[in-house]
Motif scaffolding. Structure first.
Motif, PDB file in Angstrom:
ATOM      1  N   ALA A   1      18.640  11.658 -51.356  1.00 39.80           N
ATOM      2  CA  ALA A   1      18.824  10.498 -52.235  1.00 39.80           C
ATOM      3  C   ALA A   1      18.308   9.212 -51.613  1.00 39.80           C
ATOM      4  O   ALA A   1      18.236   8.191 -52.280  1.00 39.80           O
ATOM      5  CB  ALA A   1      20.299  10.340 -52.568  1.00 39.80           C
TER       6      ALA A   1
ATOM      7  N   GLY B   1      13.286  11.430 -61.695  1.00 42.45           N
ATOM      8  CA  GLY B   1      14.631  10.903 -61.432  1.00 42.45           C
ATOM      9  C   GLY B   1      14.626   9.973 -60.232  1.00 42.45           C
ATOM     10  O   GLY B   1      15.185   8.880 -60.272  1.00 42.45           O
ATOM     11  N   GLN B   2      13.933  10.403 -59.153  1.00 43.85           N
ATOM     12  CA  GLN B   2      13.894   9.568 -57.937  1.00 43.85           C
ATOM     13  C   GLN B   2      13.202   8.235 -58.226  1.00 43.85           C
ATOM     14  O   GLN B   2      13.624   7.188 -57.751  1.00 43.85           O
ATOM     15  CB  GLN B   2      13.134  10.289 -56.831  1.00 43.85           C
TER      16      GLN B   2
ATOM     17  N   GLN C   1      12.950   6.732 -61.121  1.00 46.07           N
ATOM     18  CA  GLN C   1      13.814   5.886 -61.952  1.00 46.07           C
ATOM     19  C   GLN C   1      14.900   5.235 -61.088  1.00 46.07           C
ATOM     20  O   GLN C   1      15.249   4.081 -61.286  1.00 46.07           O
ATOM     21  CB  GLN C   1      14.481   6.702 -63.077  1.00 46.07           C
ATOM     22  N   GLN C   2      15.383   5.987 -60.105  1.00 47.04           N
ATOM     23  CA  GLN C   2      16.398   5.416 -59.202  1.00 47.04           C
ATOM     24  C   GLN C   2      15.813   4.244 -58.426  1.00 47.04           C
ATOM     25  O   GLN C   2      16.434   3.207 -58.277  1.00 47.04           O
ATOM     26  CB  GLN C   2      16.867   6.487 -58.217  1.00 47.04           C
TER      27      GLN C   2
ATOM     28  N   ASN D   1      19.675   3.977 -63.063  1.00 50.20           N
ATOM     29  CA  ASN D   1      20.436   5.160 -62.661  1.00 50.20           C
ATOM     30  C   ASN D   1      20.759   6.084 -63.829  1.00 50.20           C
ATOM     31  O   ASN D   1      20.854   7.301 -63.656  1.00 50.20           O
ATOM     32  CB  ASN D   1      21.735   4.736 -61.968  1.00 50.20           C
TER      33      ASN D   1
ATOM     34  N   ALA E   1      17.747   8.074 -64.460  1.00 50.90           N
ATOM     35  CA  ALA E   1      17.579   8.989 -63.318  1.00 50.90           C
ATOM     36  C   ALA E   1      18.498  10.187 -63.493  1.00 50.90           C
ATOM     37  O   ALA E   1      18.083  11.342 -63.332  1.00 50.90           O
ATOM     38  CB  ALA E   1      17.891   8.254 -62.019  1.00 50.90           C
TER      39      ALA E   1
ATOM     40  N   HIS F   1      20.750  15.165 -55.551  1.00 52.08           N
ATOM     41  CA  HIS F   1      20.482  13.802 -56.048  1.00 52.08           C
ATOM     42  C   HIS F   1      21.549  13.387 -57.059  1.00 52.08           C
ATOM     43  O   HIS F   1      22.044  12.270 -57.030  1.00 52.08           O
ATOM     44  CB  HIS F   1      19.116  13.755 -56.742  1.00 52.08           C
TER      45      HIS F   1
ATOM     46  N   LEU G   1      24.293  10.429 -56.788  1.00 49.38           N
ATOM     47  CA  LEU G   1      24.271   9.383 -57.811  1.00 49.38           C
ATOM     48  C   LEU G   1      25.663   9.219 -58.429  1.00 49.38           C
ATOM     49  O   LEU G   1      26.151   8.104 -58.629  1.00 49.38           O
ATOM     50  CB  LEU G   1      23.231   9.763 -58.881  1.00 49.38           C
TER      51      LEU G   1
ATOM     52  N   GLN H   1      27.846   7.480 -56.045  1.00 51.37           N
ATOM     53  CA  GLN H   1      27.493   6.058 -56.039  1.00 51.37           C
ATOM     54  C   GLN H   1      28.111   5.345 -57.241  1.00 51.37           C
ATOM     55  O   GLN H   1      28.522   4.200 -57.150  1.00 51.37           O
ATOM     56  CB  GLN H   1      25.976   5.963 -56.151  1.00 51.37           C
ATOM     57  N   GLN H   2      28.195   6.063 -58.370  1.00 51.30           N
ATOM     58  CA  GLN H   2      28.744   5.453 -59.580  1.00 51.30           C
ATOM     59  C   GLN H   2      30.267   5.540 -59.629  1.00 51.30           C
ATOM     60  O   GLN H   2      30.877   5.153 -60.611  1.00 51.30           O
ATOM     61  CB  GLN H   2      28.140   6.141 -60.820  1.00 51.30           C
TER      62      GLN H   2
END
Ligand code: SAM
Length: 414
Positions: A238, A356-357, A359-360, A365, A368, A388, A392, A395-396
């Motif tokens: 990530a 996805g990466q 977009q991150q 997010n 992603a 990933h 994510l 992280q959220q």
């Protein structure tokens, strides 16, 4: 007042509160207040400001020390390949300097030591520094006594050879224990290891994701300073997107997330480090020690990507071009190339992971997550996509979804 403590945590250790969730921080603070018999948060703040010990305890209650031996085994296979095929031929009399930061409870730096011994290096041929902010983690690392939780996956070849097992606990042998030098330091401090000699290899995995954006950027500069030109940097899946537009260039290998530091005069656009096509990172415990990892005979090749030529070639080249564009920081171009590729290969999970990466890296997010979901739908055992997405979700602050994904990854690795 809680927001003051959160701001202090951010400035002190770079912690982005969103990465572990406000709830987790709040419960850590209230638990500490209860333990100290303090009722008002303002009094706890005053106590914190007076007591470095209380800071250490609070930090210990908000960090995520999750780690295990040979986490992402491809990284260690690739380390061994790099050392044998590149570093050793160049510096036959040298001492390989390796940094593991953060090292948490020691599983990562000890895995590095074991991988280097397995590569045939003697203890005099390498030096490993391992750094963490948590004194409690470092004490555990220095004790080097582990339980089953530190051993995951199928490749436990090393357990019997390097540990003594007693009462369901595993005691690391002294001969390995003595190979790691533990240091208590804070990577969010701009003066981190400022007077240290540069390293040939740096492992910095699963920390940048918890940092706020300013600390991430500062840390990347610190890593550039600490790594020798041509040296290798390992990060987690990530975190790869964070290295776009830096002095690092991706080493192409399916699973190990490794980057090479270019010299100042090398052109990022022209240099793409590609590992040989016959490189195989699979670890085979059935083979004798020296042959366990399968490595190519030839050395690395450096290939400048030729966009026009490659674009006319096979479709797979479009995906390679998309990766190159992403590594150069040309995110729109990467998206375009990925979409062109997907027009011809709608079922390709890897392309969705890359989207996805990207977009991150662009800060979206939600988009992603949708791409990672799509990759998992197409290939339910796609470990990178699952990882990933798990990170994510963490992280959220969506711990439940993240845990379900971690369990799924864990089952895959068994
Ligand atoms: C998830 S572990 C990563 C361990 C290992 N690198 C791995 O990938 O398995 C994260 C570690 O980062 C450490 N940490 C958090 N903030 C830090 C900082 N500012 N400086 C150094 N270490 C830090 C924590 O104490 C924790 O042990």
């Amino acid at each position: 007042m809680q927001s003051v403590i959160e701001a202090l945590l951010k400035s002190k250790i770079g912690l982005d509160v969103n990465s572990i969730g406000y709830g987790a921080i709040a419960s850590a603070i209230y638990q500490r207040m209860a333990d100290c018999g303090i009722k008002q948060i303002s009094s706890y703040l005053a106590h914190l400001q007076d007591s470095p010990q209380e800071w250490d305890i609070l930090i210990d209650s908000v960090i995520v020390p999750e780690t295990w031996f040979f986490r992402e085994p491809e990284s260690f296979a690739f380390l061994k390949h790099y050392v044998l095929s590149e570093w050793l031929p160049k510096k036959p009399q040298g001492v390989l300097r390796v940094l593991s930061v953060p090292c948490a409870t020691g599983e990562e730096p000890y895995s590095i030591a074991i991988a280097l011994l397995e590569a045939g290096l003697t203890s005099a041929q390498f030096h490993i520094d391992a750094v963490d902010i948590s004194k409690q983690c470092l004490l555990k690392a220095q004790r080097a006594i582990y339980d089953n939780y530190s051993f995951r996956g199928n490749h436990l070849f090393f357990q019997e050879r390097y540990f003594e097992s007693r009462n369901s606990r595993y005691y690391l042998r002294k001969s390995v224990k003595n190979l790691v030098n533990f240091i208590n330091a804070n990577l969010a401090n701009p003066h981190f290891l400022v007077n240290t000699q540069v390293y040939d290899v740096v492992f910095c995995r699963n920390l940048l994701i918890y940092f706020d954006s300013a600390t991430k950027e500062q840390t990347i500069h610190i890593l550039e300073r600490l790594l020798i030109e041509g040296g290798l940097l390992f990060v987690a899946h990530a975190e790869a997107a964070l290295l776009m537009k830096t002095q690092f260039v991706s080493v192409r290998q399916s699973s190990a997330i490794a980057y090479k530091k270019l010299s100042n005069h090398q052109n990022l656009v022209e240099k793409t480090y590609t590992i040989p096509s016959n490189y195989k990172s699979t670890f085979d415990p059935q083979l004798p020690t020296q042959n366990r990892y399968q490595f190519p005979i030839e050395n690395k090749v450096e290939v400048p990507p030729q966009k026009s030529e490659a674009a006319n070639n096979l479709n797979t080249d479009l995906l390679e071009l998309a990766k190159t564009a992403a590594n150069r920081g040309c995110l729109d171009e990467a998206v375009q190339l990925c979409n062109d590729y997907l027009n011809q290969n709608q079922m390709n999970a890897e392309a969705y992971v890359l989207l996805g990466q990207v977009q991150q890296a662009m800060g979206d997010n939600e988009q992603a997550a949708q791409y990672f979901h799509k990759a998992i739908y197409l290939q339910p055992s796609h470990e990178a996509a699952l990882t990933h997405l798990a990170l994510l979700k963490e992280q959220q602050g969506d711990r439940i979804s993240a845990n379900l994904l971690w369990q799924r990854i864990y089952r895959l690795q068994r």
